[in-house]
Design a protein around this motif. Structure first.
Motif, PDB file in Angstrom:
ATOM      1  N   MET A  27       0.873  -1.190   0.000  1.00  7.94           N
ATOM      2  CA  MET A  27       0.000   0.000   0.000  1.00  7.94           C
ATOM      3  C   MET A  27       0.901   1.229   0.000  1.00  7.94           C
ATOM      4  O   MET A  27       1.205   1.785   1.050  1.00  7.94           O
ATOM      5  N   ASP A  28       1.324   1.660  -1.168  1.00  7.28           N
ATOM      6  CA  ASP A  28       2.309   2.740  -1.225  1.00  7.28           C
ATOM      7  C   ASP A  28       1.713   4.004  -1.845  1.00  7.28           C
ATOM      8  O   ASP A  28       0.805   3.940  -2.674  1.00  7.28           O
ATOM      9  N   GLY A  31       2.046   9.275   1.362  1.00 11.06           N
ATOM     10  CA  GLY A  31       2.692  10.571   1.564  1.00 11.06           C
ATOM     11  C   GLY A  31       2.484  11.478   0.364  1.00 11.06           C
ATOM     12  O   GLY A  31       2.148  12.664   0.497  1.00 11.06           O
ATOM     13  N   ARG A  32       2.668  10.918  -0.839  1.00  9.00           N
ATOM     14  CA  ARG A  32       2.518  11.726  -2.060  1.00  9.00           C
ATOM     15  C   ARG A  32       1.065  12.162  -2.254  1.00  9.00           C
ATOM     16  O   ARG A  32       0.783  13.261  -2.705  1.00  9.00           O
ATOM     17  N   ARG A  41       1.961  14.488   5.482  1.00 10.88           N
ATOM     18  CA  ARG A  41       2.052  13.091   5.043  1.00 10.88           C
ATOM     19  C   ARG A  41       1.106  12.181   5.824  1.00 10.88           C
ATOM     20  O   ARG A  41       0.501  11.272   5.266  1.00 10.88           O
ATOM     21  N   ARG A  79      12.377   6.321   8.920  1.00  7.29           N
ATOM     22  CA  ARG A  79      11.626   7.573   8.692  1.00  7.29           C
ATOM     23  C   ARG A  79      11.729   8.495   9.900  1.00  7.29           C
ATOM     24  O   ARG A  79      12.115   8.047  10.986  1.00  7.29           O
TER      25      ARG A  79
HETATM   26  C1  IPE Z   1       3.037   3.881   2.233  1.00  9.43           C
HETATM   27  O1  IPE Z   1       2.995   5.212   1.840  1.00  9.43           O
HETATM   28  C2  IPE Z   1       2.748   3.715   3.707  1.00  9.43           C
HETATM   29  C3  IPE Z   1       3.907   3.319   4.513  1.00  9.43           C
HETATM   30  C4  IPE Z   1       5.082   3.018   4.076  1.00  9.43           C
HETATM   31  C5  IPE Z   1       3.679   3.246   5.936  1.00  9.43           C
HETATM   32  P1  IPE Z   1       4.285   6.112   1.921  1.00  9.43           P
HETATM   33  O2  IPE Z   1       4.313   6.762   3.256  1.00  9.43           O
HETATM   34  O3  IPE Z   1       5.483   5.346   1.557  1.00  9.43           O
HETATM   35  O4  IPE Z   1       3.962   7.198   0.816  1.00  9.43           O
HETATM   36  P2  IPE Z   1       4.964   7.789  -0.260  1.00  9.43           P
HETATM   37  O5  IPE Z   1       5.572   6.617  -0.978  1.00  9.43           O
HETATM   38  O6  IPE Z   1       5.970   8.591   0.488  1.00  9.43           O
HETATM   39  O7  IPE Z   1       4.096   8.612  -1.142  1.00  9.43           O
END
Ligand code: IPE
Ligand code: IPE
Ligand code: MG
Length: 265
Positions: A27-28, A31-32, A41, A79
């Protein structure tokens, strides 16, 4: 060593059906998704939970037996601390809020990954959610949290050798299999990654050996039932050969109608 495990794709040819028995999702893009909307985010993570709810429902309706989702990788600790802590709190809240509903819908909830770094409260809530739902059978929803594909294989090897030191020189794939996460589930038929990246990011390295891979640019919070059905339709067009030639495939491979996705519309 252990009876009644589902077949391994590298040792026997598994049954193939038009609805995948097991779907695994990275599930990616949370954040974007948020960034595009000038939101923090974490707002994307929050919306991501809604998307998961919808996909769980779709799986239950379509008769998918297992849904496994990557919620937090063993590398996501890198992160910023505030984001990690937000994700932990969100996970706890989600478990507390959703587990009754999952239970009512006959959904079994399981969590895979190394739980040792999680705090006591979260670990206890995980255990309780698993216990409450363990007898349910309509769908198994597995959340991968602090999970890594390499961790999974190393953990399986270590546990196997601890229990069976005599296997040190002779162990086979079949000996290792029961110790892997998800050993009681068929291997994923379909893998979906949202968010545009085309990589595995240390998800189920062992289990994805013969899985059909599907990548979409759609960001996870925007991934809805229609997007999920698109992934299933793409899966239904694939020819799963497991090493054989096209000519060797049995007649019960996906029929034309199934291949066009007509059987579930
Ligand atoms: C996925 O979305 C969720 C997790 C990894 C917890 P991201 O947080 O990686 O979102 P992007 O890839 O930065 O857009
Ligand atoms: C993979 O997403 C992990 C989860 C979705 C939980 P990431 O966003 O962490 O993956 P990379 O770092 O871009 O490969
Ligand atoms: Mg990402």
């Amino acid at each position: 060593m252990m009876a009644n495990l589902p077949p391994s794709s590298t040792r026997t040819i598994p049954d193939v059906s038009s609805i995948p028995r097991h779907v695994a999702i990275i599930m990616d893009g949370n954040g974007r998704w948020a960034k595009q909307r000038f939101m923090p985010r974490v707002a994307g993570h929050q919306r991501g939970v809604e998307a998961l709810r919808e996909v769980v429902k779709a799986c239950r309706d379509l008769g998918v037996g297992y849904l496994t989702v990557f919620a937090f990788s063993s590398e996501n600790w890198r992160r910023p601390a505030e984001e990690v802590s937000f994700l932990m709190t969100l996970f706890l809240k989600m478990l507390e809020r959703e587990v009754e509903k999952l239970h009512r819908n006959d959904i079994r909830l399981r969590i895979i990954g190394d739980r040792s770094p999680f705090d006591d409260k979260l670990r206890q809530t995980m255990r309780e959610a698993e216990l409450l739902t363990e007898k349910n059978s309509a769908l198994t929803l597995t959340i991968a949290a602090n999970y890594g594909g390499r961790w999974d294989v190393m953990h399986a090897l270590r546990t196997m050798l601890k229990e069976h030191p005599e296997l040190m020189q002779t162990f086979t794939e079949a000996d290792v299999q029961p110790y892997l996460s998800m050993s009681d589930a068929p291997e994923p038929d379909l893998f979906i990654r949202t968010g545009g990246e085309q990589r595995i990011s240390n998800f189920m390295l062992w289990q994805l050996a013969y899985t059909e891979l599907y990548f979409t640019d759609t960001l996870w919070p925007a991934f809805d039932r229609g997007e999920f059905e698109k992934a299933i339709a793409s899966y239904q067009k694939r020819e799963r050969r497991f090493g054989r030639t096209s000519e060797q495939l049995p007649g019960e491979q996906l029929t034309g109608a199934q291949a066009q996705g007509k059987d579930y519309a």
